[in-house]
Design an enzyme around this catalytic site. Structure first.
Site, PDB file in Angstrom:
ATOM      1  N   LEU A 230       0.794  -1.323   0.039  1.00 58.40           N
ATOM      2  CA  LEU A 230       0.103   0.113   0.312  1.00 58.40           C
ATOM      3  C   LEU A 230       0.804   1.348  -0.066  1.00 58.40           C
ATOM      4  O   LEU A 230       1.864   1.419   0.864  1.00 58.40           O
ATOM      5  CB  LEU A 230      -0.827   0.074   1.044  1.00 58.40           C
ATOM      6  CG  LEU A 230      -2.040   1.323   1.392  1.00 58.40           C
ATOM      7  CD1 LEU A 230      -2.933   1.191   0.146  1.00 58.40           C
ATOM      8  CD2 LEU A 230      -2.478   1.260   2.610  1.00 58.40           C
ATOM      9  N   ASP A 231       0.799   2.146  -0.939  1.00 61.89           N
ATOM     10  CA  ASP A 231       1.298   3.382  -1.091  1.00 61.89           C
ATOM     11  C   ASP A 231       2.698   3.366  -1.307  1.00 61.89           C
ATOM     12  O   ASP A 231       3.677   4.268  -0.800  1.00 61.89           O
ATOM     13  CB  ASP A 231       0.777   4.290  -0.120  1.00 61.89           C
ATOM     14  CG  ASP A 231      -0.666   4.839  -0.042  1.00 61.89           C
ATOM     15  OD1 ASP A 231      -1.354   4.444  -0.996  1.00 61.89           O
ATOM     16  OD2 ASP A 231      -1.221   4.880   1.116  1.00 61.89           O
ATOM     17  N   GLU A 232       3.448   2.027  -1.634  1.00 61.96           N
ATOM     18  CA  GLU A 232       4.904   1.799  -1.543  1.00 61.96           C
ATOM     19  C   GLU A 232       5.498   1.869  -3.055  1.00 61.96           C
ATOM     20  O   GLU A 232       6.570   1.830  -3.120  1.00 61.96           O
ATOM     21  CB  GLU A 232       5.160   0.630  -1.005  1.00 61.96           C
ATOM     22  CG  GLU A 232       4.691   0.818   0.610  1.00 61.96           C
ATOM     23  CD  GLU A 232       5.961   1.468   1.444  1.00 61.96           C
ATOM     24  OE1 GLU A 232       7.114   1.880   0.678  1.00 61.96           O
ATOM     25  OE2 GLU A 232       5.829   1.710   2.488  1.00 61.96           O
TER      26      GLU A 232
END
Length: 287
Positions: A230-232
């Protein structure tokens, strides 16, 4: 708006490969042998990954298919990942959103008014809020509800649309659902998300409230490729706006929406223009 006039002889070549002597010479030499005139060229050797990256625009005297066939032996020799496309060809794009309209509206407007090189072939949403906006721009709208029980079916429907519509790029324009690891792997390098925060800070939900609570002096937005983390995913573009202690959360949200539009539009344009190359968990962006 009148359609964009594309020159089938104006091509863009992008490549990445292990860095070694002779790459530029081999590429430029082959293009010259086939009557190519280089109009733009950028390159970068990453000492950390040991990879070489290159983007070349060329006006070719040889048809694209013939040039691809001629380039294949060079690509094999240098172990290249590469592509050859027509400069400015609109990339077939599917936009996913939930209820916030600002990013979808901005992309559709820029496509019409600024020749953003994408073709918006569908809007997919887990709500119906965006349906009137999609209709206004003449984009087919698909309502695909998502619950914990129907997530697998919803993602299967998305993949069906990607295949049916020959989609090349999926844009998560404030789509407030987390994609599964399997879907992220199947569409690796083809999904761009706009996160309403300056990553890696303030991940996940309500980042503006998190930022307000920390008393930040800058708010930002991050456009990145989507991965199973997530969001990486690899960051393509970031933008910021200065704020002070007098701003409320609602002010940050309003200011942030403009930052989100700008960052996402640049990331989508650079992707569509073949200016973004993946370098592990980083990106090389030839602006």
């Amino acid at each position: 708006m009148s359609p964009v006039s594309l020159d089938p002889t104006h091509l863009v070549l992008t490549l990445s490969c292990p860095d070694r002597p002779g790459i530029v010479h081999a590429v430029a030499g082959l293009l010259a042998e086939h009557g190519g005139n280089i109009t733009e060229s950028q390159q970068f050797g990453d000492p950390l990954s040991g990879l070489f990256f290159m983007r070349v625009q060329v006006t070719a005297a040889t048809p694209r298919a013939e040039l691809e066939a001629a380039f294949a032996p060079v690509a094999r020799q240098f172990e290249m990942d590469w592509s050859l496309d027509v400069v400015g060809r609109p990339v077939r794009t599917l936009v996913m959103g939930s209820t916030a309209a600002h990013c979808l509206n901005d992309l559709a407007f820029r496509q019409r008014s600024e020749n953003l090189p994408i073709e918006l072939v569908a809007v997919v949403s887990n709500h119906t809020t965006l349906a009137p906006l999609a209709e206004f721009y003449g984009i087919p709208f698909h309502h695909v509800p998502v619950t914990a029980a129907t997530k697998a079916q919803a993602e299967a429907r998305l993949l069906d649309l990607v295949e049916e519509l020959d989609v090349e790029l999926v844009v998560l324009a404030r789509y407030m659902q987390i994609l599964s690891d399997d879907l992220c792997r199947r569409l690796a390098g083809q999904v761009i998300n706009i996160h309403h925060s300056f990553l890696p800070s303030f991940k996940g939900a309500r980042p503006y409230a998190q930022a307000h609570d920390r008393g930040v002096k800058l708010i930002g937005a991050t456009a990145h490729y989507v991965t199973g983390d997530l969001d990486e995913g690899p960051i393509i573009e970031q933008d910021v706006e200065r704020v002070d202690h007098s701003r409320h959360v609602e002010d940050l949200v309003a200011l942030g929406q403009d930052v989100e539009r700008r960052a996402l539009a640049r990331a989508v344009r650079w992707h569509a223009e073949h200016r973004v190359l993946l370098d592990g968990h980083r990106t090389i962006v030839f602006r």
